[in-house]
Design an enzyme around this catalytic site. Structure first.
Site, PDB file in Angstrom:
ATOM      1  N   TYR A 149       0.853  -1.188   0.000  1.00  0.00           N
ATOM      2  CA  TYR A 149       0.000   0.000   0.000  1.00  0.00           C
ATOM      3  C   TYR A 149       0.885   1.232   0.000  1.00  0.00           C
ATOM      4  O   TYR A 149       1.809   1.342   0.823  1.00  0.00           O
ATOM      5  CB  TYR A 149      -0.881  -0.020   1.249  1.00  0.00           C
ATOM      6  CG  TYR A 149      -1.824   1.164   1.382  1.00  0.00           C
ATOM      7  CD1 TYR A 149      -2.948   1.281   0.567  1.00  0.00           C
ATOM      8  CD2 TYR A 149      -1.597   2.152   2.339  1.00  0.00           C
ATOM      9  CE1 TYR A 149      -3.821   2.358   0.703  1.00  0.00           C
ATOM     10  CE2 TYR A 149      -2.465   3.225   2.483  1.00  0.00           C
ATOM     11  CZ  TYR A 149      -3.570   3.320   1.659  1.00  0.00           C
ATOM     12  OH  TYR A 149      -4.434   4.383   1.795  1.00  0.00           O
ATOM     13  N   ASP A 244       9.251   2.488   0.015  1.00  0.00           N
ATOM     14  CA  ASP A 244       8.227   3.191   0.778  1.00  0.00           C
ATOM     15  C   ASP A 244       8.447   2.807   2.242  1.00  0.00           C
ATOM     16  O   ASP A 244       8.045   1.728   2.686  1.00  0.00           O
ATOM     17  CB  ASP A 244       6.837   2.770   0.283  1.00  0.00           C
ATOM     18  CG  ASP A 244       5.722   3.417   1.092  1.00  0.00           C
ATOM     19  OD1 ASP A 244       6.003   3.970   2.176  1.00  0.00           O
ATOM     20  OD2 ASP A 244       4.564   3.345   0.649  1.00  0.00           O
ATOM     21  N   LYS A 272       4.653   8.853   9.320  1.00  0.00           N
ATOM     22  CA  LYS A 272       4.458   8.272  10.653  1.00  0.00           C
ATOM     23  C   LYS A 272       5.487   8.735  11.692  1.00  0.00           C
ATOM     24  O   LYS A 272       5.340   9.804  12.267  1.00  0.00           O
ATOM     25  CB  LYS A 272       4.375   6.754  10.555  1.00  0.00           C
ATOM     26  CG  LYS A 272       3.211   6.300   9.643  1.00  0.00           C
ATOM     27  CD  LYS A 272       2.906   4.846   9.758  1.00  0.00           C
ATOM     28  CE  LYS A 272       1.897   4.360   8.738  1.00  0.00           C
ATOM     29  NZ  LYS A 272       0.498   4.607   9.070  1.00  0.00           N
TER      30      LYS A 272
HETATM   31  N1  HOZ Z   1      -3.467   3.402   6.299  1.00  0.00           N
HETATM   32  C1  HOZ Z   1      -3.150   3.286   7.677  1.00  0.00           C
HETATM   33  C2  HOZ Z   1      -2.923   1.869   8.032  1.00  0.00           C
HETATM   34  N2  HOZ Z   1      -2.082   1.176   7.138  1.00  0.00           N
HETATM   35  C3  HOZ Z   1      -4.129   4.017   8.569  1.00  0.00           C
HETATM   36  C4  HOZ Z   1      -5.414   3.351   8.893  1.00  0.00           C
HETATM   37  C5  HOZ Z   1      -6.321   4.238   9.745  1.00  0.00           C
HETATM   38  O1  HOZ Z   1      -5.913   5.253  10.280  1.00  0.00           O
HETATM   39  O2  HOZ Z   1      -7.479   3.881   9.864  1.00  0.00           O
END
Ligand code: HOZ
Length: 432
Positions: A149, A244, A272
């Site tokens: 992702y 990433d 993050k």
């Molecule tokens: N995309 C993040 C987890 N891989 C955040 C998910 C979230 O904050 O709900």
């Protein structure tokens, strides 16, 4: 330890109201608990390794606001620095010395990064890096891996992980075919498939982007030689290699997965941890490539809140805390204790479970495994994972509400927290 059933009346009321106000009642899909059943708990406050919900229940947290809370929630040094910064204003929309400080820290730490651009999220970082990859190589196609992702930009929403995998959406309506026609995919850990794509698309592929350790399809480690092989293939075909490291940056090691595995990509995305709990992202890499970014070069990318003083301050303080001797040894020790303990308990209670950890990142799948890629990950018994998740929650343990998300530990997790978590898992798995 909290015993079943916990009272979550207020959480339920608030979440019910939220569903009329926001799609699915949330600001980001995975946190809606759709794939694990039950309802999300509504948070009231966080501190160290703990969460308190609006009903007053306390939980040991292994989500860590999806990664940033590596020093523990609301670390006193981070909050003190933020209070001081707050007095000077929340946003400048202009250069500040704080950007220089964090940029130097990032450049010193991350082997591939000679220049960096700050943005506001991991999604933005990946959008920025994509444009630079294409501009530098004058090629449009990219290779990504199934289950990885890279944020929610159109081009990356092909066989994506995280919420897309969690909700079982093949891809997303609203993404035009033209936006994904240049996105090629391969199974993670499959060098032959990558080589075949390069052969079929000679001189057309700008680069390969990947999570060097996957967190968005659950926790999946790279096989020995995979990252090295990608480095060689990208060199051979004149393409860029992009890590990433939104999840792995400053988590797998201070210098990220690239330091841990000794493979230096051309470009890197971060997020993050480098925001210490405030919205931030960054992309960076070789000076000759990054010099293309406007206004140094013609590749346009901008942001009103980018480099804002609060995010920079929280990031600087968080990285300072991570520089303390023994930080990563501690993270590795307690996370290994957790992952080994959970696997042992699963074995003793007769459940087919596989998984592991690297530094402060871990994950389990409800399958005998091994899991090398997203297809393997999908063999996990997700219904069982849902019951496990609910049981753990009822015993005061907050795990990511999706089989397809990694778990995160922090410097604030204690041996006692880990012991309590393993004991809770024993209890849950014995009755599953
Ligand atoms: N995309 C993040 C987890 N891989 C955040 C998910 C979230 O904050 O709900």
């Amino acid at each position: 330890m909290v015993n079943t059933p916990i009272k979550t009346t207020k959480s339920q009321e608030i979440f019910a109201a939220a569903q009329n106000l926001m799609p699915g009642g949330v600001s980001s899909p995975v946190r809606a608990f759709k794939s694990v059943g039950g309802q999300p708990i509504v948070f009231d406050r966080v501190k160290d390794a703990y969460i308190w919900d609006v009903d007053g229940n306390q939980y040991i947290d292994y989500v860590g606001t999806w990664g940033p809370a590596i020093c523990g929630h609301a670390h006193p040094e981070v909050t003190a620095a933020l209070r001081e910064a707050l007095e000077k204003g929340t946003s400048f929309g202009a250069p500040s010395v704080l950007e220089n400080v964090l940029a130097e820290m990032v450049i010193d730490a991350v082997p591939s990064i000679e220049m960096v651009r700050f943005v506001n999220s991991g999604t933005e970082a990946c959008m920025g890096v994509l444009r630079v990859m294409r501009a530098f190589t004058n090629r449009d196609k990219i290779i990504k891996f199934e289950g990885c992702y890279h944020g929610h930009a159109d081009t990356f929403l092909v066989k994506a992980g995280s919420g897309v995998a969690t909700l079982g959406l093949p891809d997303s309506p609203g993404v035009p075919k033209s936006a994904t026609s240049s996105t090629l995919t391969a199974p993670y850990n499959d060098l032959e498939a990558v080589k075949a794509l390069f052969e079929e698309n000679k001189d057309e592929i700008a680069g390969v982007i990947l999570e060097p350790v996957v967190g968005n399809a659950g926790f999946i480690a790279p096989d020995a030689g995979f990252l090295e092989g990608l480095r060689e293939l990208t060199h051979e075909y004149g393409a860029l290699l992009v890590f990433d490291e939104v999840m792995t940056g400053f988590r797998i090691a201070y210098g990220g997965a690239q330091e841990k595995f000794g493979i230096t990509p051309d470009l890197t995305t971060l997020g993050k941890v480098i925001g210490g709990g405030l919205p931030v992202g960054a992309y960076g890499g070789r000076r000759d490539i990054m010099s293309l970014v406007a206004p140094a070069g013609p590749v346009y990318q901008a942001g009103t809140l980018s480099g804002n003083p609060l995010a920079m301050t929280a990031g600087i303080k968080t990285l300072e805390l991570l520089q303390k001797p023994g930080a990563y040894e501690y993270l590795d020790r307690i996370t290994k204790k957790l992952a080994d303990g959970l696997l042992q308990v699963a074995k003793e209670t007769g459940h087919a479970v596989c998984g592991g950890q690297i530094s402060a990142m871990f994950g389990l799948f409800f399958t005998s495994g091994p899991v090398h890629n997203y297809e393997d990950a999908k063999k996990s018994d997700t219904a069982k994972f849902g019951r496990f998740h609910r049981g753990m929650l009822e015993r005061g343990i907050y795990l990511a509400p999706s089989q397809f998300e990694a778990g995160f530990t922090s410097l604030a997790h204690t041996d006692e927290d880990i012991n309590q978590t393993i004991a809770a898992a024993r209890d849950v798995l014995s009755n599953l």
